[in-house]
Motif scaffolding. Structure first.
Motif, PDB file in Angstrom:
ATOM      1  N   LEU A  15       0.836  -1.198   0.000  1.00 37.82           N
ATOM      2  CA  LEU A  15       0.000   0.000   0.000  1.00 37.82           C
ATOM      3  C   LEU A  15       0.871   1.248   0.000  1.00 37.82           C
ATOM      4  O   LEU A  15       1.908   1.290   0.668  1.00 37.82           O
ATOM      5  CB  LEU A  15      -0.905   0.014   1.235  1.00 37.82           C
ATOM      6  CG  LEU A  15      -1.813  -1.203   1.420  1.00 37.82           C
ATOM      7  CD1 LEU A  15      -2.606  -1.071   2.715  1.00 37.82           C
ATOM      8  CD2 LEU A  15      -2.739  -1.372   0.228  1.00 37.82           C
ATOM      9  N   ASP A  16       0.408   2.268  -0.716  1.00 35.61           N
ATOM     10  CA  ASP A  16       1.121   3.536  -0.807  1.00 35.61           C
ATOM     11  C   ASP A  16       0.732   4.465   0.338  1.00 35.61           C
ATOM     12  O   ASP A  16       0.285   5.603   0.125  1.00 35.61           O
ATOM     13  CB  ASP A  16       0.849   4.210  -2.153  1.00 35.61           C
ATOM     14  CG  ASP A  16       1.515   3.485  -3.307  1.00 35.61           C
ATOM     15  OD1 ASP A  16       2.601   2.916  -3.102  1.00 35.61           O
ATOM     16  OD2 ASP A  16       0.945   3.484  -4.411  1.00 35.61           O
ATOM     17  N   ALA A  17       0.902   3.982   1.557  1.00 32.38           N
ATOM     18  CA  ALA A  17       0.649   4.771   2.762  1.00 32.38           C
ATOM     19  C   ALA A  17       1.400   4.109   3.910  1.00 32.38           C
ATOM     20  O   ALA A  17       1.612   2.892   3.911  1.00 32.38           O
ATOM     21  CB  ALA A  17      -0.840   4.838   3.063  1.00 32.38           C
ATOM     22  N   ASP A  18       1.784   4.928   4.877  1.00 28.97           N
ATOM     23  CA  ASP A  18       2.513   4.393   6.023  1.00 28.97           C
ATOM     24  C   ASP A  18       1.581   3.539   6.893  1.00 28.97           C
ATOM     25  O   ASP A  18       0.355   3.686   6.827  1.00 28.97           O
ATOM     26  CB  ASP A  18       3.134   5.529   6.845  1.00 28.97           C
ATOM     27  CG  ASP A  18       2.076   6.389   7.491  1.00 28.97           C
ATOM     28  OD1 ASP A  18       1.676   6.080   8.632  1.00 28.97           O
ATOM     29  OD2 ASP A  18       1.616   7.357   6.830  1.00 28.97           O
ATOM     30  N   PRO A  19       2.133   2.645   7.699  1.00 29.12           N
ATOM     31  CA  PRO A  19       1.308   1.735   8.499  1.00 29.12           C
ATOM     32  C   PRO A  19       0.313   2.430   9.424  1.00 29.12           C
ATOM     33  O   PRO A  19      -0.819   1.960   9.569  1.00 29.12           O
ATOM     34  CB  PRO A  19       2.329   0.926   9.305  1.00 29.12           C
ATOM     35  CG  PRO A  19       3.584   0.998   8.512  1.00 29.12           C
ATOM     36  CD  PRO A  19       3.563   2.332   7.838  1.00 29.12           C
ATOM     37  N   SER A 115       7.155   4.966   4.110  1.00 21.37           N
ATOM     38  CA  SER A 115       5.950   5.625   3.619  1.00 21.37           C
ATOM     39  C   SER A 115       4.978   4.640   2.970  1.00 21.37           C
ATOM     40  O   SER A 115       3.917   5.034   2.491  1.00 21.37           O
ATOM     41  CB  SER A 115       6.307   6.719   2.610  1.00 21.37           C
ATOM     42  OG  SER A 115       6.888   6.140   1.457  1.00 21.37           O
ATOM     43  N   ARG A 116       5.343   3.360   2.970  1.00 17.29           N
ATOM     44  CA  ARG A 116       4.488   2.326   2.402  1.00 17.29           C
ATOM     45  C   ARG A 116       4.279   1.212   3.417  1.00 17.29           C
ATOM     46  O   ARG A 116       4.980   1.135   4.416  1.00 17.29           O
ATOM     47  CB  ARG A 116       5.119   1.765   1.114  1.00 17.29           C
ATOM     48  CG  ARG A 116       5.259   2.861   0.049  1.00 17.29           C
ATOM     49  CD  ARG A 116       6.023   2.388  -1.144  1.00 17.29           C
ATOM     50  NE  ARG A 116       5.114   1.667  -2.025  1.00 17.29           N
ATOM     51  CZ  ARG A 116       5.515   0.753  -2.898  1.00 17.29           C
ATOM     52  NH1 ARG A 116       6.782   0.427  -3.003  1.00 17.29           N
ATOM     53  NH2 ARG A 116       4.637   0.156  -3.672  1.00 17.29           N
ATOM     54  N   ASP A 152      -5.982   0.170  -4.167  1.00 20.18           N
ATOM     55  CA  ASP A 152      -6.366   1.300  -5.018  1.00 20.18           C
ATOM     56  C   ASP A 152      -6.791   2.509  -4.191  1.00 20.18           C
ATOM     57  O   ASP A 152      -6.499   3.649  -4.548  1.00 20.18           O
ATOM     58  CB  ASP A 152      -7.482   0.891  -5.969  1.00 20.18           C
ATOM     59  CG  ASP A 152      -7.029  -0.186  -6.964  1.00 20.18           C
ATOM     60  OD1 ASP A 152      -5.806  -0.445  -7.073  1.00 20.18           O
ATOM     61  OD2 ASP A 152      -7.914  -0.783  -7.615  1.00 20.18           O
ATOM     62  N   HIS A 153      -7.470   2.263  -3.082  1.00 24.02           N
ATOM     63  CA  HIS A 153      -7.872   3.366  -2.197  1.00 24.02           C
ATOM     64  C   HIS A 153      -6.666   4.144  -1.704  1.00 24.02           C
ATOM     65  O   HIS A 153      -6.646   5.381  -1.766  1.00 24.02           O
ATOM     66  CB  HIS A 153      -8.671   2.808  -1.008  1.00 24.02           C
ATOM     67  CG  HIS A 153      -8.920   3.837   0.046  1.00 24.02           C
ATOM     68  ND1 HIS A 153      -9.915   4.779  -0.054  1.00 24.02           N
ATOM     69  CD2 HIS A 153      -8.279   4.075   1.226  1.00 24.02           C
ATOM     70  CE1 HIS A 153      -9.881   5.569   1.007  1.00 24.02           C
ATOM     71  NE2 HIS A 153      -8.915   5.153   1.808  1.00 24.02           N
ATOM     72  N   PHE A 154      -5.649   3.457  -1.228  1.00 24.99           N
ATOM     73  CA  PHE A 154      -4.478   4.155  -0.700  1.00 24.99           C
ATOM     74  C   PHE A 154      -3.616   4.732  -1.810  1.00 24.99           C
ATOM     75  O   PHE A 154      -2.940   5.738  -1.598  1.00 24.99           O
ATOM     76  CB  PHE A 154      -3.693   3.257   0.256  1.00 24.99           C
ATOM     77  CG  PHE A 154      -4.387   3.097   1.573  1.00 24.99           C
ATOM     78  CD1 PHE A 154      -4.382   4.126   2.506  1.00 24.99           C
ATOM     79  CD2 PHE A 154      -5.106   1.944   1.868  1.00 24.99           C
ATOM     80  CE1 PHE A 154      -5.068   4.007   3.714  1.00 24.99           C
ATOM     81  CE2 PHE A 154      -5.781   1.818   3.082  1.00 24.99           C
ATOM     82  CZ  PHE A 154      -5.768   2.850   4.005  1.00 24.99           C
ATOM     83  N   GLN A 156      -4.906   6.162  -4.443  1.00 23.27           N
ATOM     84  CA  GLN A 156      -5.610   7.418  -4.762  1.00 23.27           C
ATOM     85  C   GLN A 156      -5.358   8.471  -3.707  1.00 23.27           C
ATOM     86  O   GLN A 156      -5.184   9.641  -4.035  1.00 23.27           O
ATOM     87  CB  GLN A 156      -7.110   7.159  -4.893  1.00 23.27           C
ATOM     88  CG  GLN A 156      -7.482   6.358  -6.111  1.00 23.27           C
ATOM     89  CD  GLN A 156      -8.950   5.940  -6.110  1.00 23.27           C
ATOM     90  OE1 GLN A 156      -9.685   6.242  -5.190  1.00 23.27           O
ATOM     91  NE2 GLN A 156      -9.353   5.252  -7.154  1.00 23.27           N
ATOM     92  N   THR A 157      -5.358   8.085  -2.443  1.00 25.03           N
ATOM     93  CA  THR A 157      -5.156   9.080  -1.388  1.00 25.03           C
ATOM     94  C   THR A 157      -3.701   9.539  -1.328  1.00 25.03           C
ATOM     95  O   THR A 157      -3.420  10.598  -0.781  1.00 25.03           O
ATOM     96  CB  THR A 157      -5.586   8.542  -0.003  1.00 25.03           C
ATOM     97  OG1 THR A 157      -4.857   7.349   0.290  1.00 25.03           O
ATOM     98  CG2 THR A 157      -7.077   8.253   0.038  1.00 25.03           C
ATOM     99  N   ALA A 158      -2.771   8.774  -1.916  1.00 28.33           N
ATOM    100  CA  ALA A 158      -1.347   9.147  -1.906  1.00 28.33           C
ATOM    101  C   ALA A 158      -1.039  10.204  -2.956  1.00 28.33           C
ATOM    102  O   ALA A 158       0.003  10.850  -2.889  1.00 28.33           O
ATOM    103  CB  ALA A 158      -0.472   7.910  -2.145  1.00 28.33           C
ATOM    104  N   LYS A 159      -1.921  10.364  -3.933  1.00 25.03           N
ATOM    105  CA  LYS A 159      -1.647  11.323  -5.025  1.00 25.03           C
ATOM    106  C   LYS A 159      -1.786  12.743  -4.575  1.00 25.03           C
ATOM    107  O   LYS A 159      -2.460  13.109  -3.707  1.00 25.03           O
ATOM    108  CB  LYS A 159      -2.600  11.054  -6.201  1.00 25.03           C
ATOM    109  CG  LYS A 159      -2.269   9.756  -6.888  1.00 25.03           C
ATOM    110  CD  LYS A 159      -3.210   9.523  -8.029  1.00 25.03           C
ATOM    111  CE  LYS A 159      -2.874   8.195  -8.697  1.00 25.03           C
ATOM    112  NZ  LYS A 159      -3.766   7.867  -9.768  1.00 25.03           N
TER     113      LYS A 159
END
Length: 159
Positions: A15-19, A115-116, A152-154, A156-159
């Motif tokens: 995921l393109d977001a931190d834990p 960051s992922r 996909d949710h994360f 989109q929020t990472a953009k």
């Protein structure tokens, strides 16, 4: 592939977001259901905490209605580990041909990329002997795509 009476699934993704960001979202059953099933249930109308349940309570029961079968699904958050970012939940009552259901979601840090996150989702379904297999197949098809929906949710929020 024919459905087994005991059906196990395991899916994982990056995921393109931190834990911490991921955990803050997916530990809330209302948010995860909105992410993974936007076309399969009307989350604003058909999903709710019941019997005093809440995102901060464990165990905590919540119900939602499947568009596929029209049946109410009763689930509960059975266990949560905030430190290790793990949450288990289960079906409280059989519905739509699923006699029992247990699942665990987990979020792990990626050591060389803070960051992922690594996300995994394991599930076990026991299918009732008299189940309408077309409904059960539809439910499994939806579940097969849910980890991608989280990814996909994360993204989109990472953009």
């Amino acid at each position: 592939m024919p459905i087994q009476r005991k059906h196990t699934m395991y899916h994982s993704t990056i995921l393109d977001a931190d834990p911490d960001t991921v955990w803050a979202t997916i530990r809330d059953a209302m948010q995860i259901l909105e992410i993974v099933s936007p076309g399969d249930l009307d989350v604003h109308r058909d999903v709710s905490w019941v019997e005093g349940g809440s995102v901060e309570t464990v165990p905590a029961r919540y119900d939602f209605r499947l568009t596929l079968s029209g049946k109410v699904v009763q689930q509960e958050i059975a266990a949560r580990d905030e430190i290790n970012k793990t949450q288990s939940y289960r079906a409280v009552a059989p519905t739509s041909g699923v006699a029992s259901y247990e699942a665990t979601i987990r979020v792990f840090p990626i050591t060389n990329d803070p960051s992922r996150s690594f996300f995994d989702w394991s599930r076990t379904l026991e299918i009732a002997e008299d189940a309408d297999l077309s409904v059960v197949e539809g439910i499994i098809d939806i579940m097969e795509k849910q980890t991608d929906a989280v990814r996909d949710h994360f993204a989109q929020t990472a953009k």
